[in-house]
Every structure is written in C-alpha cells, then in structure tokens.
Design a protein around this motif. Sequence first.
Motif, mmCIF file in Angstrom:
data_model
loop_
_atom_site.group_PDB
_atom_site.id
_atom_site.type_symbol
_atom_site.label_atom_id
_atom_site.label_comp_id
_atom_site.label_asym_id
_atom_site.label_seq_id
_atom_site.Cartn_x
_atom_site.Cartn_y
_atom_site.Cartn_z
ATOM 1 N N MET A 38 -39.205 8.755 85.030
ATOM 2 C CA MET A 38 -38.006 7.963 84.757
ATOM 3 C C MET A 38 -37.513 8.160 83.320
ATOM 4 O O MET A 38 -36.317 8.331 83.089
ATOM 5 C CB MET A 38 -38.273 6.475 84.999
ATOM 6 N N LEU A 39 -38.421 8.139 82.363
ATOM 7 C CA LEU A 39 -38.042 8.220 80.958
ATOM 8 C C LEU A 39 -37.598 9.625 80.561
ATOM 9 O O LEU A 39 -36.513 9.814 80.009
ATOM 10 C CB LEU A 39 -39.205 7.769 80.078
ATOM 11 N N PHE A 40 -38.439 10.622 80.861
ATOM 12 C CA PHE A 40 -38.155 11.983 80.408
ATOM 13 C C PHE A 40 -37.289 12.774 81.380
ATOM 14 O O PHE A 40 -36.732 13.800 81.007
ATOM 15 C CB PHE A 40 -39.455 12.741 80.144
ATOM 16 N N GLY A 41 -37.190 12.323 82.604
ATOM 17 C CA GLY A 41 -36.404 13.051 83.588
ATOM 18 C C GLY A 41 -35.075 12.397 83.868
ATOM 19 O O GLY A 41 -34.023 12.894 83.479
ATOM 20 N N VAL A 42 -35.146 11.256 84.538
ATOM 21 C CA VAL A 42 -33.919 10.597 84.990
ATOM 22 C C VAL A 42 -33.063 10.171 83.803
ATOM 23 O O VAL A 42 -31.867 10.475 83.759
ATOM 24 C CB VAL A 42 -34.263 9.405 85.902
ATOM 25 N N LEU A 43 -33.653 9.500 82.837
ATOM 26 C CA LEU A 43 -32.851 9.022 81.711
ATOM 27 C C LEU A 43 -32.493 10.147 80.738
ATOM 28 O O LEU A 43 -31.317 10.354 80.434
ATOM 29 C CB LEU A 43 -33.586 7.900 80.979
ATOM 30 N N LEU B 223 -23.585 11.566 86.767
ATOM 31 C CA LEU B 223 -24.765 10.763 86.439
ATOM 32 C C LEU B 223 -25.750 10.744 87.602
ATOM 33 O O LEU B 223 -26.961 10.896 87.400
ATOM 34 C CB LEU B 223 -24.359 9.335 86.070
ATOM 35 N N GLY B 224 -25.254 10.577 88.805
ATOM 36 C CA GLY B 224 -26.132 10.557 89.972
ATOM 37 C C GLY B 224 -26.795 11.898 90.227
ATOM 38 O O GLY B 224 -28.010 11.978 90.423
ATOM 39 N N VAL B 225 -26.005 12.952 90.199
ATOM 40 C CA VAL B 225 -26.542 14.288 90.476
ATOM 41 C C VAL B 225 -27.518 14.707 89.381
ATOM 42 O O VAL B 225 -28.611 15.221 89.663
ATOM 43 C CB VAL B 225 -25.396 15.315 90.625
ATOM 44 N N MET B 226 -27.151 14.497 88.136
ATOM 45 C CA MET B 226 -28.018 14.915 87.041
ATOM 46 C C MET B 226 -29.283 14.066 86.965
ATOM 47 O O MET B 226 -30.329 14.546 86.525
ATOM 48 C CB MET B 226 -27.273 14.874 85.704
ATOM 49 N N GLY C 158 -32.856 15.679 86.908
ATOM 50 C CA GLY C 158 -33.847 15.253 85.923
ATOM 51 C C GLY C 158 -35.142 14.791 86.561
ATOM 52 O O GLY C 158 -36.233 15.043 86.042
ATOM 53 N N PHE C 159 -35.031 14.115 87.699
ATOM 54 C CA PHE C 159 -36.221 13.688 88.429
ATOM 55 C C PHE C 159 -37.077 14.894 88.799
ATOM 56 O O PHE C 159 -38.295 14.904 88.574
ATOM 57 C CB PHE C 159 -35.813 12.918 89.695
ATOM 58 N N PHE C 160 -36.454 15.926 89.356
ATOM 59 C CA PHE C 160 -37.213 17.103 89.769
ATOM 60 C C PHE C 160 -37.762 17.877 88.569
ATOM 61 O O PHE C 160 -38.895 18.362 88.611
ATOM 62 C CB PHE C 160 -36.361 18.004 90.659
#
Length: 91
Positions: A22-27, A57-60, A64-66
């Motif tokens: 969540m921190l390093f990927g999604v955000l 924002l949703g796609v990125m 980022g999650f992956f």
Amino acid sequence: MNAAQAEKWRKTRTMGKGKYVMLFGVLSWGISLAALFTAIEWLTQQTFTPYWVYIRLGVMAVVGFFVANFRWESREQKLRQLEQPQAPKKR
C-alpha cells in the motif's frame, strides 16, 4: 543482495507485505505516475480533464500494487538465497 541491503530489507519487511504494498506501491507509484501523466497531458494539450485524473489514479494504483508486490517477492527471494547455506560445488 549484500549484507547492508539485507539488513535494510529485514527492517523494512517488519511492516508486513500489505502495508509495504500500500505504501510503496499504491500510494507512491499510483500517485506519482498519475501526477506525471496528468502533467504530460497539461504540457502537451494545455488542459486536463478531471475525469481522466480519476481514471489514471485507479489504473496507476493497480500498476503500483503489482510493482510493489513483485518487488516484495523479489527481495524475499534474494534474502532467502543470502541466508541459505551455500553447498560446496562438486567437480
């Protein structure tokens, strides 16, 4: 992975995989890439559409999650290889 990198990873991994992703990927990746592509849109077209900002924002965030998930797995594998005792090579 050297000893210093391994020690840094041991400290980082204490936060857990979910928080790391969540921190390093999604955000981090999600917001950064969405901002980058919005800036590119602004520079090339001198306008931006708020609708596309939300889509970015949703796609990125998914990208980022992956990315963070693959980085976690890669570093875990490198740490296991470092901690694994080396078997002598046979000739």
